[in-house]
Design a protein around this motif. Structure first.
Motif: not given
Length: 409
Positions: A305-324
Motif C-alpha cells: 500500500x503506497x503511503x507517500x507516493x511522491x517518495x515512492x515514485x522518486x525512489x523507484x527510478x523510472x527508466x525510458x526517455x519520456x514523461x507520462x
C-alpha cells in the motif's frame, strides 16, 4: 452488546499484558494458530516486543486488533524504502461485521504515513479484503516440487563451497547473510527481530529434524539454505522421503547453484519441495530433466500500500526517455491522489492532461513489476487516453526479474 463501530475507541497497545491479550484475540479470530504463550512465554514476548499494535475497544473490552513491524522493502532498481509490515489483523467473533477491521486498518495507515513510512505491506489471508484499502499485489510466488529420482543436475554444476551448520545455533549467521545480500529481488523485506525469533522457535520446536548449510568462505558467506524433513510414518522405508525448504538466500548465481546442488547430493532423498519461489525462478534450467519439476500453486505474495507516493515514485527510478502523466485515484490520502508527471527525472504533481488513469492499488502492482502496464490495461485496471502511453509505462517500469520476497509474517 449491540453496538456499532461508531463507539469504537482505537488505542495504541504498549504494555506486555496488552500485547499478549491482542495476540490472543488474533489467534481466536484466525482459529488455526497455536498458543505460543502457553508453550513459551519468553518466545512470545520476544516475538511481540517490537510490534506496533492497535486495539479497537468498546469501553474496556478489546474487540479488534491490528499490528505492524518496522522494516524496509527493495524496489526494482535496488532502492530501499521504509515499510510497515502489517500483521495480526483480527476481530473477535463476537464483534464481526461491525466495521471494526475497516476502522483499524484505515487508522493504522494514517498513523504509518504520519510516522514517515513510504509503504505498508502484508500477506493476505483473504485476497478480497485489502484492495479496498489501497493495497495491490506487488509480488507472486509459486510452489516447486522436484522428483529427485527422475533428474540430475545439469553438467557443470558444482557443490563446492558448501558447509553444513547447526540449524538451531546459526541464526546470527543466517541473519548476516540475509542482511548483506547485494542484489535482492524487488519486494524483498528486511527481516526484523520478531520474525527471526519465530524462525528460531519453529526450528527448536519442530516435530521433525531441521538442517542448514551455508555457502562461501567462513566470514564471507554468500548464501544459506534451511530445510526440514517432511513427517513420515517410517522415514527409512518410505518411497517418498521429502524435505521442505524453509529459506533460501543466495547472493549470486554460484551460491544459488551450489545450495540447490546440496539437495541433489543427499542420496537418501526422493523429493524436495520449495513452498515459495519466484514465478521466473531459473531452477528448470538447472535440471537435465525439467519435467521432473512440478510448478504449481501460483498465489499472491506481497500486498503493498503506497503511503507517500511522491517518495515512492522518486525512489523507484523510472527508466525510458519520456514523461507520462498519470491520474491517480486514492480515497484515503488526498496527497497521493491527483495528476502526476512521472519520468526519468522523478515525479511531480502536474497541471497537464493525464494520459493514463490508475488506482493507487494497481499503481503499486505496476511499480513493483508484478504486472505490466499492458496486462493492467488489457484487464481494464489501467485506462489509457493517449496512444503509446501504455508502452511508455512498460519501458519506464521494466524489470529484469520478477519481484519476490520469499518470507511470510
Amino acid at each position: 452488546m449491540n453496538s456499532g463501530s461508531s463507539r469504537m475507541d482505537i488505542r495504541s497497545i504498549t504494555d506486555e499484558a496488552g500485547r499478549r491479550q491482542a495476540f490472543a484475540l488474533f489467534r481466536e479470530a484466525m482459529l488455526g494458530i497455536g498458543d505460543l504463550g502457553r508453550s513459551s512465554p519468553e518466545a512470545e514476548a520476544r516475538f511481540l516486543r517490537d510490534g506496533k499494535p492497535f486495539g479497537g475497544y468498546e469501553g474496556d473490552v478489546l474487540r479488534g486488533v491490528v499490528n505492524g513491524y518496522d522494516s524496509s522493502v527493495i524496489l526494482p532498481g535496488g532502492e530501499r524504502v521504509s515499510h510497515l509490515s502489517v500483521t495480526h489483523v483480527g476481530v473477535s467473533p463476537e464483534a464481526s461485521r461491525r466495521g471494526i477491521a475497516r476502522r483499524l486498518l484505515a487508522d493504522q495507515l494514517h498513523r504509518a504515513r504520519a510516522d514517515g513510512y513510504v509503504v505498508a505491506g502484508l500477506r493476505a489471508s483473504d485476497p478480497r479484503i485489502y484492495g479496498r484499502y489501497g493495497y495491490g499485489v506487488a509480488s507472486w510466488s509459486v510452489r516447486q516440487d522436484i522428483d529427485l529420482t527422475r533428474t540430475r543436475l545439469a553438467a557443470g554444476t558444482s557443490r563446492e563451497g558448501i558447509r553444513i551448520v547447526d540449524a538451531r545455533e546459526s541464526f546470527e549467521l543466517f541473519r548476516k547473510i540475509a542482511d548483506t545480500d547485494p542484489k535482492p529481488r524487488a519486494a524483498t523485506l528486511s527481516r526484523w527481530d520478531g520474525w527471526w525469533s519465530m524462525q528460531e522457535y519453529r526450528t527448536a520446536h519442530g516435530t521433525t529434524p531441521h538442517h542448514a548449510v551455508v555457502f562461501g568462505q567462513q566470514g564471507r558467506e554468500r548464501g544459506f539454505l534451511r530445510f526440514h524433513v517432511e513427517p513420515s510414518e517410517n522415514w527409512f522405508t518410505s518411497s517418498r522421503r521429502t524435505v521442505i525448504v524453509d529459506d533460501l538466500v543466495a547472493h549470486d548465481g554460484e551460491a544459488w547453484r551450489a545450495l540447490n546442488g546440496h539437495l541433489f547430493g543427499q542420496d537418501i532423498l526422493h523429493r524436495v519441495v520449495f513452498p515459495s519461489r519466484p514465478v521466473d525462478d531459473p531452477l528448470p534450467l538447472l535440471l537435465d530433466n525439467p519435467r521432473a519439476l512440478e510448478i504449481s500453486d501460483q498465489r499472491d505474495e506481497s500486498w503493498i500500500r503506497p503511503l507517500d507516493l511522491k517518495a515512492l515514485l522518486s525512489a523507484r527510478r523510472p527508466g525510458g526517455t519520456r514523461d507520462v502523466i498519470l491520474a491517480v485515484e486514492d480515497d484515503l490520502f488526498p496527497e497521493n491522489a491527483g495528476i502526476w508527471s512521472v519520468g526519468p527525472a522523478g515525479a511531480v504533481k502536474s497541471p497537464g492532461k493525464p494520459a493514463v488513469s490508475v488506482t493507487i492499488s494497481d499503481l503499486a502492482t505496476l511499480l513493483f513489476g508484478a504486472q505490466s502496464a499492458a496486462h493492467l490495461a488489457a484487464s481494464g485496471r489501467l485506462v489509457a487516453d493517449c496512444e503509446g502511453a501504455v508502452e511508455d509505462l512498460d519501458r519506464m517500469f521494466e524489470t529484469s526479474r520478477k519481484p519476490h520476497s520469499g518470507i511470510s509474517f
